[in-house]
Design a protein around this motif. Structure first.
Motif, short mmCIF file in Angstrom:
data_model
loop_
_atom_site.label_atom_id
_atom_site.label_comp_id
_atom_site.label_asym_id
_atom_site.label_seq_id
_atom_site.Cartn_x
_atom_site.Cartn_y
_atom_site.Cartn_z
N ASP A 5 -19.43 9.27 20.02
CA ASP A 5 -19.17 10.42 19.15
C ASP A 5 -17.69 10.81 19.12
N THR A 6 -16.83 9.97 19.70
CA THR A 6 -15.43 10.33 19.86
C THR A 6 -14.53 9.54 18.91
N LEU A 7 -13.70 10.25 18.16
CA LEU A 7 -12.67 9.62 17.35
C LEU A 7 -11.57 9.18 18.30
N VAL A 8 -11.33 7.87 18.39
CA VAL A 8 -10.38 7.36 19.39
C VAL A 8 -9.04 6.95 18.80
N ALA A 9 -9.01 6.64 17.50
CA ALA A 9 -7.74 6.22 16.89
C ALA A 9 -7.82 6.34 15.37
N ARG A 10 -6.65 6.51 14.78
CA ARG A 10 -6.49 6.46 13.32
C ARG A 10 -5.40 5.45 13.04
N GLY A 11 -5.55 4.74 11.94
CA GLY A 11 -4.53 3.76 11.61
C GLY A 11 -4.27 3.67 10.12
N SER A 12 -3.11 3.15 9.79
CA SER A 12 -2.80 2.85 8.39
C SER A 12 -1.96 1.58 8.36
N ALA A 13 -2.11 0.85 7.28
CA ALA A 13 -1.33 -0.37 7.10
C ALA A 13 -1.01 -0.53 5.62
N VAL A 14 0.16 -1.09 5.38
CA VAL A 14 0.54 -1.46 4.03
C VAL A 14 0.57 -2.98 3.99
N LEU A 15 -0.18 -3.54 3.04
CA LEU A 15 -0.23 -4.98 2.84
C LEU A 15 0.39 -5.30 1.49
N VAL A 16 1.23 -6.32 1.44
CA VAL A 16 1.88 -6.72 0.22
C VAL A 16 1.29 -8.04 -0.24
N HIS A 17 0.97 -8.13 -1.53
CA HIS A 17 0.39 -9.34 -2.11
C HIS A 17 1.52 -10.28 -2.51
N VAL A 18 1.50 -11.50 -1.96
CA VAL A 18 2.63 -12.43 -2.13
C VAL A 18 2.12 -13.80 -2.57
N ASP A 19 2.83 -14.39 -3.52
CA ASP A 19 2.62 -15.79 -3.89
C ASP A 19 3.37 -16.61 -2.85
N MET A 20 2.65 -17.39 -2.07
CA MET A 20 3.27 -18.10 -0.95
C MET A 20 4.16 -19.26 -1.40
N LYS A 21 3.98 -19.74 -2.62
CA LYS A 21 4.85 -20.82 -3.12
C LYS A 21 6.22 -20.27 -3.50
N THR A 22 6.21 -19.13 -4.21
CA THR A 22 7.49 -18.58 -4.68
C THR A 22 8.07 -17.53 -3.73
N LYS A 23 7.24 -17.06 -2.80
CA LYS A 23 7.64 -16.00 -1.86
C LYS A 23 7.95 -14.70 -2.59
N GLN A 24 7.36 -14.51 -3.76
CA GLN A 24 7.55 -13.30 -4.54
C GLN A 24 6.28 -12.47 -4.52
N THR A 25 6.45 -11.16 -4.62
CA THR A 25 5.27 -10.29 -4.69
C THR A 25 4.59 -10.51 -6.03
N ILE A 26 3.26 -10.33 -6.02
CA ILE A 26 2.47 -10.47 -7.24
C ILE A 26 1.51 -9.28 -7.32
N PRO A 27 1.02 -8.98 -8.50
CA PRO A 27 0.16 -7.80 -8.67
C PRO A 27 -1.12 -7.87 -7.84
N VAL A 28 -1.60 -6.69 -7.47
CA VAL A 28 -2.91 -6.58 -6.83
C VAL A 28 -3.93 -7.13 -7.83
N PRO A 29 -4.82 -8.03 -7.38
CA PRO A 29 -5.80 -8.63 -8.30
C PRO A 29 -6.71 -7.58 -8.94
N ASP A 30 -7.07 -7.85 -10.20
CA ASP A 30 -7.96 -6.95 -10.94
C ASP A 30 -9.29 -6.75 -10.23
N VAL A 31 -9.81 -7.80 -9.58
CA VAL A 31 -11.10 -7.68 -8.90
C VAL A 31 -11.04 -6.60 -7.81
N ILE A 32 -9.91 -6.49 -7.14
CA ILE A 32 -9.75 -5.46 -6.10
C ILE A 32 -9.60 -4.08 -6.75
#
Length: 128
Positions: free
Chosen positions: A94-121
């Motif tokens: 019954d105990t809240l032990v931790a809270r967390g947050s993370a920022v994830l960046v969507h990247v094309d691994m071939k170009t090493k450039q960021t790409i848009p969040v997919p529509d499905v998500i």
């Protein structure tokens, strides 16, 4: 509808010299919950890009111990143009032990450039 809870069974080797779960183990548990959430939001195979961690913050609120499962609930997932911010809470008993947050960046691994969040998500987030 909400993102399913991730259940973690703490292992003895994740404890520290004081008998608490080590903070590094809890960071890994948060990663497991993020992966579970992404799998749920995608509803299937990975998109063409990969999610790279840009930032992680964890607030340790109470001691966590071996012997009782920890439940991790995503409390918010928000999409930017090329990133997701994921927030969670970890609870043991019954105990809240931790809270967390993370920022994830969507990247094309071939170009090493960021790409848009997919529509499905984006569509899955809109249904939550």
């Amino acid at each position: 509808m909400s993102i399913p809870i991730t259940r973690i069974k703490p292992r003895f080797n994740e404890t520290d010299a004081l008998g608490h779960i080590n903070n590094a183990a809890m960071s890994v548990w948060f990663e497991v919950a993020r992966i579970d959430a992404l799998d749920y939001l995608r509803g299937g195979p990975r998109s063409e890009g990969r999610w790279l961690v840009a930032s992680v913050t964890i607030d340790y609120l109470r001691e966590t111990f071996h012997g009782t499962d920890v439940l991790i609930q995503m409390t918010a997932v928000t999409a930017g143009n090329t990133s997701l911010t994921m927030k969670c809470e970890m609870q043991q008993g019954d105990t809240l032990v931790a809270r967390g947050s993370a920022v994830l960046v969507h990247v094309d691994m071939k170009t090493k450039q960021t790409i848009p969040v997919p529509d499905v998500i984006r569509e899955a987030l809109a249904r939550l």
